[in-house]
Design a protein around this motif. Structure first.
Motif, PDB file in Angstrom:
ATOM      1  N   GLY A  25       0.856  -1.207  -0.228  1.00 52.24           N
ATOM      2  CA  GLY A  25       0.014   0.038  -0.072  1.00 52.24           C
ATOM      3  C   GLY A  25       0.809   1.265  -0.004  1.00 52.24           C
ATOM      4  N   GLU A  26       1.811   1.294   0.671  1.00 53.40           N
ATOM      5  CA  GLU A  26       2.912   2.309   0.965  1.00 53.40           C
ATOM      6  C   GLU A  26       3.561   2.511  -0.304  1.00 53.40           C
ATOM      7  N   ALA A  27       3.831   1.351  -1.084  1.00 58.33           N
ATOM      8  CA  ALA A  27       4.458   1.533  -2.293  1.00 58.33           C
ATOM      9  C   ALA A  27       3.722   2.113  -3.571  1.00 58.33           C
ATOM     10  N   LYS A  28       2.436   1.822  -3.566  1.00 53.43           N
ATOM     11  CA  LYS A  28       1.364   2.005  -4.417  1.00 53.43           C
ATOM     12  C   LYS A  28       1.192   3.613  -4.181  1.00 53.43           C
ATOM     13  N   ASN A  29       0.815   4.071  -2.907  1.00 55.41           N
ATOM     14  CA  ASN A  29       0.610   5.435  -2.475  1.00 55.41           C
ATOM     15  C   ASN A  29       1.658   6.471  -2.828  1.00 55.41           C
ATOM     16  N   ASN A  30       3.053   5.957  -2.896  1.00 57.89           N
ATOM     17  CA  ASN A  30       4.049   6.675  -3.156  1.00 57.89           C
ATOM     18  C   ASN A  30       4.423   6.776  -4.603  1.00 57.89           C
ATOM     19  N   GLY A  31       3.537   5.879  -5.477  1.00 57.94           N
ATOM     20  CA  GLY A  31       3.725   5.926  -6.995  1.00 57.94           C
ATOM     21  C   GLY A  31       5.026   5.254  -7.239  1.00 57.94           C
ATOM     22  N   TRP A  32       5.510   4.356  -6.240  1.00 57.65           N
ATOM     23  CA  TRP A  32       6.579   3.496  -6.655  1.00 57.65           C
ATOM     24  C   TRP A  32       6.378   2.433  -7.457  1.00 57.65           C
ATOM     25  N   VAL A  33       5.162   1.785  -7.467  1.00 63.97           N
ATOM     26  CA  VAL A  33       4.793   0.425  -8.171  1.00 63.97           C
ATOM     27  C   VAL A  33       3.395   0.902  -8.812  1.00 63.97           C
ATOM     28  N   GLY A  34       3.136   0.028  -9.738  1.00 63.35           N
ATOM     29  CA  GLY A  34       1.607  -0.107 -10.166  1.00 63.35           C
ATOM     30  C   GLY A  34       1.299  -1.389 -10.546  1.00 63.35           C
ATOM     31  N   GLU A  35      -0.104  -1.498 -10.987  1.00 66.32           N
ATOM     32  CA  GLU A  35      -0.611  -3.076 -11.383  1.00 66.32           C
ATOM     33  C   GLU A  35      -0.596  -2.923 -13.091  1.00 66.32           C
ATOM     34  N   GLN A  36      -0.134  -3.967 -13.475  1.00 69.76           N
ATOM     35  CA  GLN A  36       0.093  -4.273 -15.020  1.00 69.76           C
ATOM     36  C   GLN A  36      -0.946  -5.117 -15.569  1.00 69.76           C
ATOM     37  N   THR A  37      -1.077  -5.178 -16.758  1.00 66.25           N
ATOM     38  CA  THR A  37      -2.255  -5.761 -17.152  1.00 66.25           C
ATOM     39  C   THR A  37      -2.086  -7.156 -17.328  1.00 66.25           C
ATOM     40  N   ASN A  38      -0.679  -7.608 -17.335  1.00 67.56           N
ATOM     41  CA  ASN A  38      -0.563  -9.121 -17.066  1.00 67.56           C
ATOM     42  C   ASN A  38      -0.729  -9.748 -15.778  1.00 67.56           C
ATOM     43  N   GLY A  39      -1.259  -8.868 -14.744  1.00 70.59           N
ATOM     44  CA  GLY A  39      -1.538  -9.501 -13.350  1.00 70.59           C
ATOM     45  C   GLY A  39      -0.231  -9.379 -12.324  1.00 70.59           C
ATOM     46  N   LEU A  40       0.597  -8.813 -12.633  1.00 71.75           N
ATOM     47  CA  LEU A  40       1.921  -8.686 -11.957  1.00 71.75           C
ATOM     48  C   LEU A  40       2.214  -7.189 -11.769  1.00 71.75           C
ATOM     49  N   LEU A  41       2.734  -6.948 -10.596  1.00 69.45           N
ATOM     50  CA  LEU A  41       3.316  -5.511 -10.338  1.00 69.45           C
ATOM     51  C   LEU A  41       4.473  -5.059 -11.305  1.00 69.45           C
ATOM     52  N   GLY A  42       4.423  -3.760 -11.383  1.00 69.32           N
ATOM     53  CA  GLY A  42       5.501  -3.262 -12.255  1.00 69.32           C
ATOM     54  C   GLY A  42       6.098  -2.044 -11.372  1.00 69.32           C
ATOM     55  N   ILE A  43       7.385  -1.742 -11.751  1.00 72.94           N
ATOM     56  CA  ILE A  43       8.318  -0.703 -11.015  1.00 72.94           C
ATOM     57  C   ILE A  43       7.893   0.523 -11.903  1.00 72.94           C
ATOM     58  N   VAL A  44       7.381   1.620 -11.073  1.00 75.36           N
ATOM     59  CA  VAL A  44       7.131   2.848 -11.821  1.00 75.36           C
ATOM     60  C   VAL A  44       8.227   3.674 -11.167  1.00 75.36           C
ATOM     61  N   SER A  45       8.980   3.558 -10.137  1.00 80.53           N
ATOM     62  CA  SER A  45      10.070   4.408  -9.482  1.00 80.53           C
ATOM     63  C   SER A  45      11.015   3.452  -9.024  1.00 80.53           C
ATOM     64  N   HIS A  46      12.364   3.354  -9.476  1.00 75.50           N
ATOM     65  CA  HIS A  46      13.136   2.220  -9.090  1.00 75.50           C
ATOM     66  C   HIS A  46      14.074   2.475  -7.951  1.00 75.50           C
TER      67      HIS A  46
END
Length: 108
Positions: A25-46
């Motif tokens: 939740g923290e990672a999503k709220n900070n814009g570090w990760v996002g949901e991808q169309t393939n069902g996996l998480l992706g890295i937005v900010s590394h």
């Protein structure tokens, strides 16, 4: 097929994908990760901690997708695509999600 998809969705929604070092939740709220169309998480900010979080969660997701696919006569890709769609739908407004073209966008 519809009942099977409903069961699969219920199972997917009940899965917990958290990691102790960094909260999803923290990672999503900070814009570090996002949901991808393939069902996996992706890295937005590394950074190393974000990569470790994403790798751990994706490993668990892939194992669960494989299990669900085998139990329901589906391909792992079918389960992952369904999970990706649902994860994007459930994402909060302002969270990063992957667009169909593969770009990162903030969910309206």
């Amino acid at each position: 097929m519809m009942k099977r998809n409903s069961w699969i969705l219920a199972l997917l929604l009940s899965l917990s994908f958290s990691v102790a070092a960094l909260d999803l939740g923290e990672a999503k709220n900070n814009g570090w990760v996002g949901e991808q169309t393939n069902g996996l998480l992706g890295i937005v900010s590394h950074n190393a901690e974000v990569k470790a979080l994403v790798d751990g969660i994706n490993q668990k997701r892939l194992a669960k997708y494989k299990q669900i696919a085998k139990e329901n006569g589906l391909t792992e890709q079918q389960v992952a695509a369904l999970a990706g769609k649902k994860a994007i739908e459930r994402s909060d407004s302002g969270a990063y999600i992957q667009s169909p073209s593969g770009d990162w966008v903030k969910k309206p």
